[in-house]
Design an enzyme around this catalytic site. Structure first.
Site, PDB file in Angstrom:
ATOM      1  N   LYS A   5       0.861  -1.180   0.000  1.00 12.53           N
ATOM      2  CA  LYS A   5       0.000   0.000   0.000  1.00 12.53           C
ATOM      3  C   LYS A   5       0.898   1.230   0.000  1.00 12.53           C
ATOM      4  O   LYS A   5       1.691   1.438   0.920  1.00 12.53           O
ATOM      5  CB  LYS A   5      -0.928  -0.010   1.216  1.00 12.53           C
ATOM      6  CG  LYS A   5      -2.011   1.079   1.154  1.00 12.53           C
ATOM      7  CD  LYS A   5      -1.550   2.383   1.748  1.00 12.53           C
ATOM      8  CE  LYS A   5      -2.577   3.493   1.582  1.00 12.53           C
ATOM      9  NZ  LYS A   5      -2.163   4.743   2.251  1.00 12.53           N
ATOM     10  N   GLY A   8      -0.148   8.206   0.034  1.00 11.67           N
ATOM     11  CA  GLY A   8      -0.361   9.283  -0.920  1.00 11.67           C
ATOM     12  C   GLY A   8       0.747  10.315  -0.925  1.00 11.67           C
ATOM     13  O   GLY A   8       1.043  10.918  -1.963  1.00 11.67           O
ATOM     14  N   GLY A  38      -5.208  11.211  -1.960  1.00 12.70           N
ATOM     15  CA  GLY A  38      -6.142  12.197  -1.421  1.00 12.70           C
ATOM     16  C   GLY A  38      -5.767  13.637  -1.708  1.00 12.70           C
ATOM     17  O   GLY A  38      -6.629  14.468  -2.004  1.00 12.70           O
ATOM     18  N   ASP A 158      -6.327   2.497   2.525  1.00 13.51           N
ATOM     19  CA  ASP A 158      -5.897   1.487   3.494  1.00 13.51           C
ATOM     20  C   ASP A 158      -6.868   0.314   3.492  1.00 13.51           C
ATOM     21  O   ASP A 158      -6.464  -0.851   3.503  1.00 13.51           O
ATOM     22  CB  ASP A 158      -5.820   2.089   4.897  1.00 13.51           C
ATOM     23  CG  ASP A 158      -4.622   3.013   5.082  1.00 13.51           C
ATOM     24  OD1 ASP A 158      -3.730   2.996   4.220  1.00 13.51           O
ATOM     25  OD2 ASP A 158      -4.595   3.748   6.072  1.00 13.51           O
ATOM     26  N   LYS A 213      -1.474   6.281  10.775  1.00  9.42           N
ATOM     27  CA  LYS A 213      -0.843   5.166  10.060  1.00  9.42           C
ATOM     28  C   LYS A 213      -0.785   3.915  10.930  1.00  9.42           C
ATOM     29  O   LYS A 213      -1.094   2.807  10.480  1.00  9.42           O
ATOM     30  CB  LYS A 213       0.571   5.555   9.622  1.00  9.42           C
ATOM     31  CG  LYS A 213       0.640   6.667   8.581  1.00  9.42           C
ATOM     32  CD  LYS A 213       2.094   6.953   8.211  1.00  9.42           C
ATOM     33  CE  LYS A 213       2.218   8.031   7.138  1.00  9.42           C
ATOM     34  NZ  LYS A 213       1.817   9.362   7.614  1.00  9.42           N
TER      35      LYS A 213
END
Length: 247
Positions: A5, A8, A38, A158, A213
């Site tokens: 992942k 951004g 985002g 996520d 996070k």
């Protein structure tokens, strides 16, 4: 197989992207890359004169905003990553969650076209993903999803990564712009679980963006029932770098 992942913030760091794709060159035939974007979406909406708001960190996504959200995530952000991959000799294929075999449903009417992934009960044995990997392609998956009736959805990146990892029973890595979660003295922490995360949160060691996070990684570990890692692109070369998050 592993799911990576991509945070951004890395989309705005050319050198970090270059280094990440360089490190992927030897293992991308077993890797699925999931991303959001985002900040880019916010920029596109603002340029179009559209007011965007969030509820509990989730971007409200009315239907009239979706062309910009889809264009930002599945278009510009996705193709930016493809550009860097191609420059490193990797063959990328930009897709959405739909092509991975994951369907989405609306989270709530108040959030508009914000979607929730429905994880298949059985891992797809055949399909586009296996074909892409077999033919040497790196799937670059935007967090745009579709429902059974073709409705498009904006999915939290996520959550999208967790759904892909759960669908393919894959290892999950969260790449960020820092090497690891740091302790109070600025040293990397090798492992965190629910108890230590709570303790470090209460004492203010883990806070702000890193807290978001870490909580996301902890939730992912609980849903997947396996450890996940959070760290910089170095996770690609060294599987023991970064911070391991467990329940």
């Amino acid at each position: 197989m592993k799911v990576v992942k991509l945070g951004g913030s890395l989309l705005e760091q050319p050198e970090a992207l270059k280094a990440m794709f360089q490190s992927l060159k030897q293992t991308y035939d077993k890797t699925l890359l999931v991303h959001g974007g985002g900040a880019l979406v916010q920029q596109w909406l603002a340029t179009a004169g559209l007011h965007s708001e969030k509820q509990d960190g989730i971007r409200v996504s009315p239907e009239q905003h979706m062309p910009y959200i889809v264009g930002g995530l599945a278009g510009a952000a996705n193709k930016t990553l493809m550009k860097y991959a191609i420059a490193q000799g990797i063959k990328p294929m930009g897709i959405t969650l739909y092509e991975t075999g994951i369907s989405c449903v609306q989270r709530s009417e108040t959030l508009g076209q914000v979607g929730v992934c429905e994880i298949p009960e059985v891992m797809p044995a055949v399909g586009l993903i296996s074909d892409l990997l077999a033919h040497g392609y790196l799937p670059v998956i935007s967090s745009i999803g579709f429902g059974e009736n073709g409705d498009w959805f904006n999915v939290n990146a996520d959550d999208a990564a967790v759904a892909v990892a759960a669908t393919y029973n894959a290892e999950l890595l969260f790449l960020t712009d820092v090497e690891a979660v740091l302790d109070g003295g600025g040293k990397p922490l090798s492992h965190l679980n629910s108890d230590t995360i709570h303790e470090l949160t209460q004492t203010g060691v883990i806070k702000d963006g890193m807290l978001v996070k870490v909580r996301g990684a902890l939730e992912a570990a609980k849903r997947l029932r396996r450890c996940v890692r959070i760290g910089s692109w170095n996770l690609m070369n060294n599987p023991f770098s970064g911070t391991q998050i467990s329940e």
